[in-house]
Design an enzyme around this catalytic site. Structure first.
Site, PDB file in Angstrom:
ATOM      1  N   ARG A 130       0.491   5.797 -47.332  1.00  0.00           N
ATOM      2  CA  ARG A 130       1.858   5.980 -46.843  1.00  0.00           C
ATOM      3  C   ARG A 130       2.207   4.775 -45.970  1.00  0.00           C
ATOM      4  NH1 ARG A 130       2.563   9.218 -50.320  1.00  0.00           N
ATOM      5  NH2 ARG A 130       2.997  11.446 -50.106  1.00  0.00           N
ATOM      6  N   HIS A 138       6.846   2.419 -54.502  1.00  0.00           N
ATOM      7  CA  HIS A 138       6.160   3.724 -54.419  1.00  0.00           C
ATOM      8  C   HIS A 138       5.902   4.286 -55.827  1.00  0.00           C
ATOM      9  CE1 HIS A 138       5.493   7.400 -51.620  1.00  0.00           C
ATOM     10  NE2 HIS A 138       4.778   7.529 -52.722  1.00  0.00           N
TER      11      HIS A 138
END
Ligand code: NAP
Ligand code: GLV
Length: 308
Positions: free
Chosen positions: A223, A271
């Site tokens: 993350r 992502h």
């Protein structure tokens, strides 16, 4: 059986495909104000209102591996409702492909040649021995172990770091905060595949990144908030780090004008290192619902105290 569904992906599916796998399920797309009874929730990044005080739910299924978005609203989700994440469901293979291609790109200097070619420069470099290109994998869970195995198959020495001690064939395993610096000090490349928790937020910062040897590389597929971006930029600019491959960011999409866009030795992807394959995800969730309905245990239940 009634299911409520909320999909924060930009994907067209709204649970329709789930009905094909579990025809007995009545799937409805959750809308604000919907408090009608439901047995299960299938969610990705839902509004807190959807899950707040819903003690009628038998379980909440997260349509991804990371539950950090749900943990932010955990105090509003009744403690008796289990939160269950995806386990692999087609993501581990994607992650191993993504990370191994980035490691090989660094090992074979492909970024350098791409930059040279822009200036029509022909300048061969000799690769280091793989024995001098050790990769440290931070996070040895479902995804981290598959990454570590793929890197081993490619003949790179592999180190691993996790919260609790592991014993993995051929991987030198470190654990706990006080072994992180020793692990990083031996690594030419660090791969972050940790969950985002209060313990792991900002784990890659000026101090820990400085523990890497000079000219090391960073690959972040966990993350964005695992990395202190200003510290990473400073170390990329002063040459301590040779490059970074970043799939996740503190703010997504990465805002236009962000200094990371301008940094020549940073590779940015939106992502995508491991995307939820909804068909695989639905099969896994349907199997777990069948088990829960029979009173059987299931894996992938989040430990709310640990946050993952
Ligand atoms: P997992 O199976 O839960 O594994 C988590 C690993 O991290 C475990 O080895 C755990 O240690 C370790 N860990 C947790 N807290 C730690 C700490 N404080 N210190 C050291 N190690 C710690 O999770 P997973 O399925 O592999 O997924 C990992 C993460 O990848 C997800 O949470 C998500 O954030 C990220 N992800 C990103 C993408 C993407 O597209 N970029 C896709 C999928 C997942 P123990 O083994 O001791 O418990
Ligand atoms: C994606 O980032 C996931 O956690 O599954």
């Amino acid at each position: 059986m009634k299911l409520i569904y909320y999909n924060g992906f930009d994907l067209p599916d709204e649970g329709e495909a789930f009905k094909a796998i579990m025809p007995q399920a009545q799937v409805r797309r959750w809308q604000p104000g919907d408090a009608a009874p439901a047995d299960y929730a299938l969610v990705w990044k839902p509004p807190a209102e959807m899950l707040a005080n819903r003690s009628d739910l038998k379980a909440i299924f997260n349509l991804g591996a990371g539950v950090d978005a749900l943990m932010k609203m955990a105090d509003r989700i009744p403690a008796n409702v289990p939160i269950i994440r995806l386990e692999d469901a087609g993501m581990a293979e994607q992650m191993a492909d993504y990370v191994s291609s980035a490691v090989l790109r660094y090992y074979r200097h492909l970024d350098d040649y791409q930059r040279q070619a822009m200036h029509q420069r022909w300048q061969p470099k000799w690769p280091a021995s793989k024995q001098q290109f050790t990769v440290a994998v931070l996070g040895l869970g479902v995804l981290g172990r598959v990454i570590a195995k793929r890197l081993q198959q490619l003949q790179f020495p592999v180190l691993g770091w996790s919260r609790t001690k592991k014993n993995l064939d051929g991987v030198s395993c470190f654990s706990g905060d006080n072994e992180l610096a020793a692990c990083l000090a031996k690594a030419r490349v660090v791969v972050c595949i940790l969950p985002l928790t209060t313990q792991t937020t900002g784990i890659l910062n000026r101090t820990t990144l400085s523990a890497l040897p000079r000219s090391a590389y960073v690959i972040n597929v966990g993350r964005g908030a695992h990395i202190v971006e200003e510290d990473l930029l400073a170390l990329l600019q002063n040459g301590h780090l040779a490059g970074a491959t970043l799939d996740v960011f503190q703010t997504e999409p990465l805002p236009s004008g962000h200094p990371l866009w301008q940094q020549h030795n940073v590779t940015i992807t939106p992502h995508i290192s491991a995307q939820t394959l909804l068909d695989d995800a639905y099969v896994q969730i349907a199997e777990k619902i069948n088990r829960l309905d029979q009173g059987l245990p299931v894996s992938g239940v989040i430990d709310r105290n640990q946050g993952y």
